[in-house]
Structure formats: C-alpha cells, structure tokens
Design a protein around this motif. Sequence first.
Motif, mmCIF file in Angstrom:
data_model
loop_
_atom_site.group_PDB
_atom_site.id
_atom_site.type_symbol
_atom_site.label_atom_id
_atom_site.label_comp_id
_atom_site.label_asym_id
_atom_site.label_seq_id
_atom_site.Cartn_x
_atom_site.Cartn_y
_atom_site.Cartn_z
ATOM 1 N N ASN A 191 -2.358 -6.109 13.012
ATOM 2 C CA ASN A 191 -1.925 -5.269 12.074
ATOM 3 C C ASN A 191 -2.914 -4.014 11.648
ATOM 4 N N THR A 202 -7.196 -1.767 8.447
ATOM 5 C CA THR A 202 -6.535 -0.669 7.789
ATOM 6 C C THR A 202 -5.836 0.586 8.749
ATOM 7 N N THR A 219 -3.980 -2.046 3.143
ATOM 8 C CA THR A 219 -4.717 -1.695 4.367
ATOM 9 C C THR A 219 -3.479 -1.539 5.329
ATOM 10 N N THR A 228 2.457 -2.661 6.795
ATOM 11 C CA THR A 228 1.255 -3.101 6.923
ATOM 12 C C THR A 228 0.384 -2.468 8.135
ATOM 13 N N ALA A 229 1.013 -2.309 9.363
ATOM 14 C CA ALA A 229 0.586 -1.898 10.494
ATOM 15 C C ALA A 229 -0.110 -0.651 10.479
HETATM 16 K K LIG Z 1 -2.956 -1.441 8.949
#
Ligand SMILES: [K+]
Lengths: 448, 448
Positions: free
Chosen positions: A178, A63, A391, A272-273
């Motif tokens: 990510n 996350t 996340t 998402t990263a």
């Molecule tokens: K992330």
Amino acid sequence: MIKEFLLKYKLWVTKPESALVISFAIVILAGAILLTLPISSTPGNSTSFLDALFTSTSATCVTGLIVFDTGTHFSIFGQVVILTLIQLGGLGIMTFTAIFVWLSKKAYSVQTHYTIQDTFGGDIEKLSIENLLKFIVSATFTIEGLGAAILFFKLKEIYPTGKALYSAIFHSISAFCNAGFSIYSDSLIQFRQSWITLTTIMLLIIFGGLGYPVLFELREKILGKRKKTSFHTKLVLATTLSLIFGGAFFIWLGDHSLTILDSLFQSVTTRTAGFNSVDIGKLPSSSLFIMIMLMFIGGSPGSCAGGIKTTTFSGYLILVKDWFFGEHRKRLFERKLTQETKDKIKSVITLAFSTVVVSFTILLFSEQAIITTYREAFRNLLFEVVSAFGTVGLSTGITSNLSNVGKLVIIIDMFFGRVGPLAIVTSLLFGRRKKKKIDYPEQKIMIG
Amino acid sequence: MIKEFLLKYKLWVTKPESALVISFAIVILAGAILLTLPISSTPGNSTSFLDALFTSTSATCVTGLIVFDTGTHFSIFGQVVILTLIQLGGLGIMTFTAIFVWLSKKAYSVQTHYTIQDTFGGDIEKLSIENLLKFIVSATFTIEGLGAAILFFKLKEIYPTGKALYSAIFHSISAFCNAGFSIYSDSLIQFRQSWITLTTIMLLIIFGGLGYPVLFELREKILGKRKKTSFHTKLVLATTLSLIFGGAFFIWLGDHSLTILDSLFQSVTTRTAGFNSVDIGKLPSSSLFIMIMLMFIGGSPGSCAGGIKTTTFSGYLILVKDWFFGEHRKRLFERKLTQETKDKIKSVITLAFSTVVVSFTILLFSEQAIITTYREAFRNLLFEVVSAFGTVGLSTGITSNLSNVGKLVIIIDMFFGRVGPLAIVTSLLFGRRKKKKIDYPEQKIMIG
Ligand SMILES: [K+]
Ligand SMILES: [K+]
C-alpha cells in the motif's frame, strides 16, 4: 527463538511501542543517508538531506508522497533503496502488529481470572509467534509474486523483458504494501484503459489492506480447515466492501466523466495505497472531499494500510448508535464492544483528528507560496495533510512546492500516522490491562 | 401560573423538545410571511418566499447570514419584523433552556434516591420558574437598555437623533442576542476606529453569550448575596476568557495588519455574534480556519449563543485527558464529570460534526457557480456551513450567490444548529433519566 528473544529483552516486552518507534526511525535515517549519496540520483541530479529524509520517510511509512519523480530523479540504485524501504516498512508494520497482539495475549493469559475473547478466528491465536511471523512473510511474498507475474505478462506487451520484470516487481510490492510509489511520472494514468493491470493492482491493494488475521482466515478457509467466519473478518470485509463501493459512487457523482473502472480504482487506492489512474489535481472539490474522508478512514488493522482503520470507523458508528439509542444486547453481529475497545476507538480518532487539525493550521501559516499560487490552496493543503497522516500518498500536486517547514510537518505526519496511533493504542492497552473488570460477555476488536 | 401551564400540558412535560421545535418553526414561518409582503421591502425591491424564509430563519435563530442587505433591501417595517424575530429568538432560547433545566430538576426530585448536584450556583435552582423567567426578561432588557444608551451617545455624533436612537436600539438588541444583524451594509467596519462603540458591542456580545445562570450569579455577587463561585461559572468564565484571548492572538498571527482592537473584536464576535469590523473575505486562510474552529465552539449554554458551547468544549478536553491519562480524583476544579454529562458531550460533538460534514458535502456538489467563481470556494463553503450551524452569521461573501439547494441547506443548518443539539440533548436527558445509578460523587455540567 524469536519468542525467547522477545521475552528476554525488556525493551520489547515492557515498551514494545518504543521498539517500534526506534526501529522505524533507524530504517528511515539509514534510508535517508543512502538516498543522499550521489549514486542514488541520476546524473545531473542531487538530493538534499531534507528531501532524502522526506523520500525515505515516505517509503518506509509506505506513504508515497514524493518531492522528486521516483523514475527520473533517482537512479536504479536509489529506486532499489526505496523499494527495500517499502518492503521493510510494509513487513515491519505487520510484524509489529503481530508481536503486539501476541504479547498482549501472553500478558492476558497470566491473569487467570480474565478470559480472553476470540478476537480473530481462534486458530491464529493458537499459532506460536514463529509460525505467525512465518505466515506473514510467506503470505506477503506469495501474493506479491502472483501479482508481479500477472503484471509482467501485461507489461511485456509494451516494455522489453528486463524493464517489464523490474516494473512488475516494483509495482507489485508497492501495491501490496500500500505504498503507492511508482516508477512512472504519471503514476498509473498510462494504464487507465488496461483493466487487467488496474484490477491486478486493485486486488494487491485490497489484499494488502485486509490485514494478516483476515488473510490467515481466508487461507484456512481455502484449505478447508475452517468453516465459521470470525467477528473480526466479518467486520473488516463488510466495512471494506461498503467503503469501496460507496466511495466509488460518490467520487463518480462528483465527476461523471470518470469510468466505472476509474471510480472503483480511485476508491480502492484512496483508502491508503495512493496510486492514481486520473489526475488528482483536476478532480472536483466534491470528489476530493469524499477522498479526504476515505483517506482518513484507511485500511484494516494488521495490514500495511494507514488511517484510523476500518474497524475503528465501524466501531465508532456502533458507539454513536449507542449514544443516541442506548446500548442493547441485540447488536451488530450480536456482540458488544468492550470498554477497552471503546476507549481505544475514541483515543485513536481524537488523536488522528487533532494531528490533522494542528498540522493543517501550521501549513496555513507556513505555506504562503502555495496559498498565493494555487486556486484552492486551502483544500489542497488539507488533502496533503490527510494524505500524509493516512499514509496514502495522493496529492493535488503541491508536494514539491512545500516550504522546509511544510516538508518537516508532512514528514512528522507520515511518521506519526504510521507508528503513532498503533504505539499510543498499545501503550493504552498495556497501561489499562491491570485495571480491567469484566461483568458481561463483551467483544474486543482490533483497533489501530 | 406558568408552572401550572407547564405541568398541565403534556407536550411541554413529556416532549419539551417538540415544543421548542414547533415554537421556533411557527415564529420563523410567520416572520417569512411578513417579510414576503411588499410593505417589508423598500420601493423597487421584492422578496421571494425562499429568501424571506432564509432571512426569517437567520433572524429567529439569531444567526445573521443575509441574502439581502438589511439596511437597503428591507423597509423600516421589514427591519422591525427582523428585530422582533431576533428578540423573540434570543429570549426564546434562554427561556426554553430555563424550562428544560427546571423540568429536569422537577423530574429528578421525584426520584428520592437521586441527589441532584449543585449544577449552578444553588441559589438559581431555588427560584420558582416564574421568577426565573422574570429574571431572564429583566436581565435582557436591562443590559440591552444600557448598551443602547451608550451606543446612542456615540451614534448621535454622526447621525440625527431619531436615526441614532433606532440604530442604537437595533444594534444593542442584535449584539446581546448574538444575532449579528446590522442595518449597515458593511456591518461595523465604519466603527473600526471607535473603541467605545466596538467595546460596547463586545461587552453586549460577551454578556449575551455567558448564559442566564452566570448572569444570575454575577447579579447575586454584585448585590452581595453570594460569595462562593459555582463550578459552572468558573468553567464558563475560564473557557470564555481563554477563547477570546487565544482566538485574538491566532487571528492576529494570520494577519499582522489587524490592530489589537480588531483582533479582539473579531475573536469575540466570531464565537457567535457575527458582526465584523474587517472584511472577512479578505482575511488569510490561516485566520479564517482559526475562526472556523471558534465558530464551531461558540458561546455558553443558557445564552443566545450557538455552537457546541464552551462547556461542551472544555468538557471534551477533560474527556480526552481521561482517555489518555486515566481518570483520577484530582482534576479540573476537583470535580468529575457524570456519565450522563460525558454521553451528552460526545453526542453533541458527534451530531454537530456530522451535520457540518454532510451539509458541506452537499454544498460541494450543489454550488458549482460558487466553485467556478471563487478562488477559495472549498474554504468559503466550509466557513459558510460552520457559520450557519454555529448561528454565527459571518460570511466570506458567498451567501447571496448560493443556489436554491444551497439556501435550503443553510436554512436547515441554522435551524438545526439552533434547536437541534438542545432538543437532542434534552431527549437524551429524559430518555436516560430512569436508568441512572450513582456510585461516586460526580459533577454535572450543562451542555448544548
Ligand atoms: K500509500
Ligand atoms: K449570530
């Protein structure tokens, strides 16, 4: 050997989703205990169990939300623990997805009257589980290695060799998985001008977010072993490209002072990263709401990305089109969605949406300190919840001000966002397998 | 006569949803022109066309959002125009719903192989369209008359007879039609201590929000003509009661200083009427978010209420239960939802949600003045959009600060929230009628 193990132990075959939940829980707990040790913190700092649990969950679930600055609060030992958790979490998700799909294929093929459709390329479905997992591990290390090499040559310009190498490896792994963890307090804001660094990170994030079936097909194409593009790859690439460029445009529309590189980078990283090249807390509400929607959608299945997944999103758009205009034979890439796929899409979205709404409601009651301190607390808390569930790990800066109740809610969101949808979807897949009847050619896509 | 008219004119039979949209548009435009006239404003005030259009749309769509204080900006003439628009809008919605259902019944009965299910009580379906419309008009005036009488005796204690009578009639109509317009600048905050006044208004709102099929069944029961309670009435009453008491509890949980009467009143009024006995802008974010969800759900079909409707909401809960646990015979009140009903539920929710998200996004870009002025602009704008789309009319106080673009967005939201879902759902109902096949006993519920 892996095959025998999988088929031998009941847990993996009858309840693979329990195996997923248990594995992740064990890794997270072990990580939390290690991070609580004095050796994990820099001199003068200490980490409570709740904060260690938060950091360990954030790392394992790739996350990137942090209650402490990774580079200054944690010692090199602590940072290596975090990096290991990220790598285990990232590989873990891809591995489990592969095992799920492989098991479901196995289960399907038992029913001889049921013809499994060509979900991915076809070639990947012929792989043994050993070769599949070997491919995942080798692809991960190859891409991370390449990324680290490029980053190293750029970082060497400003840091001594040892530091540059460590930073290159850390950020390459964190980007491909990510995860969005950075050893720099300001994430990647200092590299805002360096298009080589940001582009490398972007490519790592994009490759990490495409999922192993697409990576496998890309490799087959490069090696000249394959010509036809599969439905899954077409859907993933079309959705990913639309979201990257559409997202970048709307983020820029909210704040014209952003460069094209910043807008693109923020669009890629938001799905998402969770790195940032600009201060998220200072972006206007318009850009932040666009980002909330991008975070909710997330990356592609079979990757380290979170969110409801690109295929779920585009599948939902197809469903909506069907509700309003009826189902016709001529459709996206000339395929129909199976009833099973439709059910999965609706379940994943409903589950994700309900989780966000319930968590957000709890935070509105529990986070009085943030509500009285911040000007746009309502927006910031919504952003935080979606970031945790997807996340993503971006934050407007409120994470360290969360109450203990708030931290627990965010921990649960991260864990649920990581293992929840997948586990639920898998149990649905298994629960419904025997009831299926097919009366027309349908298209199955991978969800969650 | 009405029957002949309906069946004679193609517009009503083939495109009743166009008739709805056109009728409402004509009434709104006529109202806007009347309100622009100098005679409609008090001396020293004038009303631009955009503001008149806003007020007229708000009144006709029984929303209650205002850019001007109704009691001080508009003359008695202007106020009577507004009250007429409210009464036309309220009756209009109930009438159109009745015509839609009657027409669809008519259309169904042509197909002899298709057995229509007992959607409501059964008795109401046997009524001719004339008697149905007569019932709607007489029920409206009877309930409004009773409400006005009670309010008059309370208001007489503080106001002279003429003023008390006018106020009683105005608020009774506004409450039954779920319009939420008040001639007092502070809505009903001055009656916060008067439980008779607030309870009368609450009952008017609740009866106005139950819908004519339920009102008809209640009359039949009172007259001793009927014993069995229909599926529709059970569903509406169960959902309405749960939302009223559940909503009141959570609103109170956010702000303990509210009395039980305030919490109940705010819970009842939030689901679509839009009066307030407390200052909405001063409520905490937690209570406001609970209210946003209640506004989105709204009242029951066949009433003046807005939102996605109580039956859509409980139908969605049934759907969600099915996705996760599979469809079984034993279910809510032992009925299954028809495929048509399921499609309608999904269409209405998706459409409503998309409208809110798109409008909200536009406002985040267009309302820079509000964003720089208000501490919680993000929350307030979301509240405003949901209030407009749910035709609720509550506001945190930002309405008069909206830009022209913002006012247009809110006008479209009010109009779309009023006629949109119903029209869309009806066109779906008509478009799909011929495709239907039934292979098991199913339950149809009224949506939108
Ligand atoms: K992330
Ligand atoms: K209203």
